[in-house]
Write a protein that holds these residues in place. Structure first.
Motif, PDB file in Angstrom:
ATOM      1  N   LYS A 218       0.825  -1.309   0.002  1.00  0.00           N
ATOM      2  CA  LYS A 218      -0.018  -0.047  -0.005  1.00  0.00           C
ATOM      3  C   LYS A 218       0.733   1.250   0.008  1.00  0.00           C
ATOM      4  O   LYS A 218       0.381   2.247  -0.317  1.00  0.00           O
ATOM      5  N   VAL A 276     -10.303   7.705  -0.458  1.00  0.00           N
ATOM      6  CA  VAL A 276     -10.472   6.109  -0.503  1.00  0.00           C
ATOM      7  C   VAL A 276     -10.825   5.827   0.911  1.00  0.00           C
ATOM      8  O   VAL A 276     -10.059   6.025   1.836  1.00  0.00           O
ATOM      9  N   SER A 277     -11.897   5.239   1.176  1.00  0.00           N
ATOM     10  CA  SER A 277     -12.330   4.849   2.526  1.00  0.00           C
ATOM     11  C   SER A 277     -13.186   3.506   2.649  1.00  0.00           C
ATOM     12  O   SER A 277     -13.436   3.220   1.611  1.00  0.00           O
ATOM     13  N   ARG A 278     -13.678   3.171   3.907  1.00  0.00           N
ATOM     14  CA  ARG A 278     -14.789   2.363   3.932  1.00  0.00           C
ATOM     15  C   ARG A 278     -16.114   3.317   3.675  1.00  0.00           C
ATOM     16  O   ARG A 278     -16.013   4.410   3.830  1.00  0.00           O
ATOM     17  N   LYS A 283     -17.632   8.696   7.023  1.00  0.00           N
ATOM     18  CA  LYS A 283     -16.381   9.110   6.349  1.00  0.00           C
ATOM     19  C   LYS A 283     -16.679  10.245   5.556  1.00  0.00           C
ATOM     20  O   LYS A 283     -15.687  10.794   4.509  1.00  0.00           O
ATOM     21  N   PRO A 324     -13.886  -0.362  -0.618  1.00  0.00           N
ATOM     22  CA  PRO A 324     -14.034  -1.944  -0.950  1.00  0.00           C
ATOM     23  C   PRO A 324     -15.474  -2.122  -1.527  1.00  0.00           C
ATOM     24  O   PRO A 324     -16.629  -1.738  -1.395  1.00  0.00           O
ATOM     25  N   LEU A 362     -13.625  -1.219  -5.175  1.00  0.00           N
ATOM     26  CA  LEU A 362     -12.303  -2.042  -5.214  1.00  0.00           C
ATOM     27  C   LEU A 362     -12.512  -3.386  -4.860  1.00  0.00           C
ATOM     28  O   LEU A 362     -12.970  -3.669  -3.686  1.00  0.00           O
ATOM     29  N   MET A 364     -11.632  -6.953  -3.175  1.00  0.00           N
ATOM     30  CA  MET A 364     -11.062  -7.424  -1.775  1.00  0.00           C
ATOM     31  C   MET A 364     -10.389  -8.756  -1.700  1.00  0.00           C
ATOM     32  O   MET A 364     -10.138  -9.248  -0.623  1.00  0.00           O
ATOM     33  N   ASN A 370      -5.634  -5.164  -3.751  1.00  0.00           N
ATOM     34  CA  ASN A 370      -6.313  -4.246  -3.384  1.00  0.00           C
ATOM     35  C   ASN A 370      -5.409  -2.978  -2.562  1.00  0.00           C
ATOM     36  O   ASN A 370      -5.823  -2.013  -3.081  1.00  0.00           O
ATOM     37  N   VAL A 374      -4.971   0.697  -4.074  1.00  0.00           N
ATOM     38  CA  VAL A 374      -5.164   2.037  -3.270  1.00  0.00           C
ATOM     39  C   VAL A 374      -3.743   2.624  -3.443  1.00  0.00           C
ATOM     40  O   VAL A 374      -3.817   3.982  -3.636  1.00  0.00           O
ATOM     41  N   GLU A 391     -13.324  10.405  13.374  1.00  0.00           N
ATOM     42  CA  GLU A 391     -12.105   9.508  12.980  1.00  0.00           C
ATOM     43  C   GLU A 391     -11.075   9.288  14.378  1.00  0.00           C
ATOM     44  O   GLU A 391     -10.732   9.978  14.940  1.00  0.00           O
ATOM     45  N   GLY A 394      -7.232   7.107  11.564  1.00  0.00           N
ATOM     46  CA  GLY A 394      -7.409   7.593  10.181  1.00  0.00           C
ATOM     47  C   GLY A 394      -6.108   7.335   9.388  1.00  0.00           C
ATOM     48  O   GLY A 394      -5.315   7.957   8.744  1.00  0.00           O
ATOM     49  N   LEU A 395      -5.692   5.894   9.126  1.00  0.00           N
ATOM     50  CA  LEU A 395      -4.610   5.526   8.438  1.00  0.00           C
ATOM     51  C   LEU A 395      -4.616   5.799   7.135  1.00  0.00           C
ATOM     52  O   LEU A 395      -3.555   6.113   6.491  1.00  0.00           O
ATOM     53  N   THR A 396      -5.794   6.082   6.458  1.00  0.00           N
ATOM     54  CA  THR A 396      -5.708   6.589   5.077  1.00  0.00           C
ATOM     55  C   THR A 396      -5.169   7.990   4.706  1.00  0.00           C
ATOM     56  O   THR A 396      -4.536   8.225   4.187  1.00  0.00           O
ATOM     57  N   GLU A 399      -1.273   7.138   5.296  1.00  0.00           N
ATOM     58  CA  GLU A 399      -1.072   6.677   3.800  1.00  0.00           C
ATOM     59  C   GLU A 399      -0.663   7.803   2.834  1.00  0.00           C
ATOM     60  O   GLU A 399       0.274   7.771   2.111  1.00  0.00           O
TER      61      GLU A 399
HETATM   62  N1  UDP Z   1      -8.309   0.515   2.629  1.00  0.00           N
HETATM   63  C1  UDP Z   1      -8.314  -0.512   1.964  1.00  0.00           C
HETATM   64  N2  UDP Z   1      -8.947  -0.701   0.598  1.00  0.00           N
HETATM   65  C2  UDP Z   1     -10.003  -0.142   0.455  1.00  0.00           C
HETATM   66  C3  UDP Z   1     -10.512   0.903   1.330  1.00  0.00           C
HETATM   67  C4  UDP Z   1      -9.691   1.177   2.540  1.00  0.00           C
HETATM   68  O1  UDP Z   1      -7.438  -1.262   1.823  1.00  0.00           O
HETATM   69  O2  UDP Z   1     -10.918  -0.377  -0.508  1.00  0.00           O
HETATM   70  C5  UDP Z   1      -7.758   0.534   3.778  1.00  0.00           C
HETATM   71  C6  UDP Z   1      -7.161   2.046   3.984  1.00  0.00           C
HETATM   72  O3  UDP Z   1      -5.866   2.160   2.957  1.00  0.00           O
HETATM   73  C7  UDP Z   1      -6.531   1.921   5.359  1.00  0.00           C
HETATM   74  C8  UDP Z   1      -7.598   1.110   6.100  1.00  0.00           C
HETATM   75  O4  UDP Z   1      -8.491   0.340   5.100  1.00  0.00           O
HETATM   76  O5  UDP Z   1      -5.278   1.342   5.599  1.00  0.00           O
HETATM   77  C9  UDP Z   1      -8.825   2.072   6.838  1.00  0.00           C
HETATM   78  O6  UDP Z   1      -8.053   2.426   7.869  1.00  0.00           O
HETATM   79  P1  UDP Z   1      -8.454   3.989   8.632  1.00  0.00           P
HETATM   80  O7  UDP Z   1      -7.751   4.100   9.855  1.00  0.00           O
HETATM   81  O8  UDP Z   1      -8.439   5.055   7.498  1.00  0.00           O
HETATM   82  O9  UDP Z   1     -10.217   3.759   8.902  1.00  0.00           O
HETATM   83  P2  UDP Z   1     -11.051   2.711   9.535  1.00  0.00           P
HETATM   84  O10 UDP Z   1     -11.624   2.049   8.329  1.00  0.00           O
HETATM   85  O11 UDP Z   1     -10.235   1.866  10.498  1.00  0.00           O
HETATM   86  O12 UDP Z   1     -12.261   3.525  10.029  1.00  0.00           O
END
Ligand code: UDP
Length: 482
Positions: A218, A276-278, A283, A324, A362, A364, A370, A374, A391, A394-396, A399
């Motif tokens: 990633k 890019v998120s869930r 979000k 995803p 995307l 999974m 995946n 990203v 949040e 917020g790993l996004t 990243e």
């Molecule tokens: N992510 C991913 N694929 C996707 C959407 C999100 O791998 O299609 C990853 C994103 O890169 C991040 C994680 O899911 O590493 C989401 O972590 P974050 O702390 O931003 O939010 P959370 O989902 O834990 O609320």
């Protein structure tokens, strides 16, 4: 019941060390290890959580464990299992309550179930641990296990929770009241942020930030060829030349009938604004969509001067909302609803606007593919947005910052902890206000110099605070302190 997970991570410290920017980080970790690992005198560190796949903890664990092993710690990882169908729904409820979401009441029946599953796992693990060992329990699911083992074994216990809310509410208090009898038996607790620590744990709490592996699929650097290959393999770029690697078995899918089927998104050519998120209401996808529409309308109204480079940039800009494929995530029914309401709003836009907005799911099935998608989409972005209403961390954002992107976050606590407004990126005060978001997008798109300065600062900040090497060193210091 309890299952030990074997870790095999191909990339070790020597490889990281070969990269000029990471050399000093690895050296610092090695120095801490030389000082602190001998003091562990062969104790085993047990990392325990509830799943080996899916979720941030499972994602982080293999690298954390393998680096601890590489610096000389006897570290083993295991997950608890349950044969009671109601156990994980219960722990999910507790999880949501710790985030302040309503989860009903937690009663004596819940407690009995929680203890029963933990008890069985504790018996298994109990036969494997030795006096002096250190047990690190991640998140609430296995929390009672540590409390049970502590009663009969001479071990040090640490509770590491990755979740929390910055202020107490009656709901979070209820969840913590349920967990308190177990949590207070631990020798130490570790939180992501100080604000998440409940008062009864304040005396023995420390914080360790979540971290990223700079060389994971990633986050690793992608050469232009590799990047283009990933986009082609994933179906995000029309293939006009032979591509070295075969198409991914499962492709990214652009939703809605708006996009001109003959035209791809133009990830490689156009100014791209991405999130890019869930697919989660918190979000903030919907206000972001409205903000992008507002930006385009400002151009149409003449509110952005035509003819100059900036107007042309906004004319060409495209918004990518990616997340995803919701059919692959059974435990998140909300994702379908969020995505459906987003595509409904999208369908109501003019054909031109629909052309400029891509809602993409995307695949999974393969974690590696995946992650590469990203990575590639983020690296094609002029601005990366994380428009969260709430949040935890917020790993996004981490990243995106690592990739030196211009980041637009919000005042949500986790994002505020990472992004200094005006230095590492911009923060929207009200993520539900499309006008404010549009103002920030406008400002970032207008100024390439600003984007570069902020991107550089953002990467420096992740380098200093959120790479896996400093996380491993922080764990070593905590073991030592105990
Ligand atoms: N992510 C991913 N694929 C996707 C959407 C999100 O791998 O299609 C990853 C994103 O890169 C991040 C994680 O899911 O590493 C989401 O972590 P974050 O702390 O931003 O939010 P959370 O989902 O834990 O609320």
């Amino acid at each position: 019941m309890f299952e030990e997970i074997q870790v095999s991570e191909p990339i070790g410290l020597e490889a990281y060390e070969s990269e000029v920017h990471l050399y000093a980080d690895v050296a610092a970790l090695r120095a801490e290890a030389t000082r602190l690992v001998p003091k562990l005198r062969g104790r085993t560190v047990w990392m325990v959580n509830s799943t080996s796949q899916g979720g941030g903890v499972a994602e982080m664990m293999p690298k954390l464990v393998s680096l601890l092993v590489e610096v000389g710690v006897r570290c083993r990882w295991g997950v608890i299992r349950s044969d009671r169908a109601a156990f994980f729904p219960l722990t999910k409820r507790i999880h949501n309550m710790l985030h302040g979401q309503d989860g009903g009441t937690l009663d004596a029946h819940d407690r009995a179930l929680f203890e029963c599953v933990n008890h069985r796992n504790a018996s298994d693990l109990g036969s494997m641990i030795a006096p002096g060992d250190i047990l690190v329990v991640h998140d609430p699911q296995p929390l009672a296990l540590g409390a049970l083992l502590k009663k009969n074994h001479d071990i040090t216990t640490i509770f590491r929770t990755h979740i929390g809310l910055e202020h107490e509410t009656p709901i979070t208090q209820q969840a913590w009241a349920f967990l308190k009898p177990y949590a207070e038996t631990y020798d130490a607790t570790v939180f992501t942020a100080e604000a998440y620590v409940p008062p009864f744990l304040a005396a023995r709490a420390t914080t360790i930030r979540p971290s990223i592996d700079p060389w994971s699929h990633k986050n690793r650097d992608l050469t232009p060829h590799k990047l283009m290959g990933v986009l082609c393999n994933a179906g995000l770029q029309r293939v006009t030349q032979p591509v070295l690697t075969p198409a991914f078995e499962h492709q990214a899918v652009r939703l809605g009938e708006g996009g001109d089927p003959l035209e791809d998104i133009g990830l490689f050519f156009r100014p791209i604004v991405t999130q890019v998120s869930r697919w989660d209401r918190l979000k903030g996808y919907h206000p972001l969509l409205l903000a992008f529409v507002e930006l385009k309308r400002r151009l149409a109204r003449g509110a952005i001067r035509l003819g100059d480079r900036h107007a042309r940039r906004i004319e060409l800009a495209r918004l990518v909302l990616a997340g995803p494929d919701p059919s692959s995530i059974q435990d998140d029914p909300e994702a379908h609803d969020v995505l459906r309401s987003l595509t409904t709003s999208y369908a109501e836009l003019s054909p031109e606007l629909r052309n400029d907005i891509a809602i993409v799911t995307l695949p999974m099935q393969s974690r590696k593919e995946n992650a590469l998608i990203v990575n590639a989409v983020q690296r094609c972005s002029t601005v990366i947005v994380q428009n969260s209403l709430e949040e935890g961390f917020g790993l996004t954002a981490t990243e995106a910052m690592w990739k030196r992107a211009a980041v637009l976050g919000t005042h949500a606590y986790g994002l505020r902890c990472q992004i200094r407004d005006g230095i590492d990126g911009l923060l929207t005060k009200n993520p539900e206000d499309p006008n404010e978001i549009a103002d920030h997008l406008d400002a970032l798109l207008a100024d390439g110099h600003l984007r570069e300065l902020m991107g550089n600062a953002a990467q420096r900040r992740v380098h200093a605070e959120s790479l896996v090497f400093s996380q491993v060193a922080a764990w070593l210091r905590l073991f030592d302190a105990l």
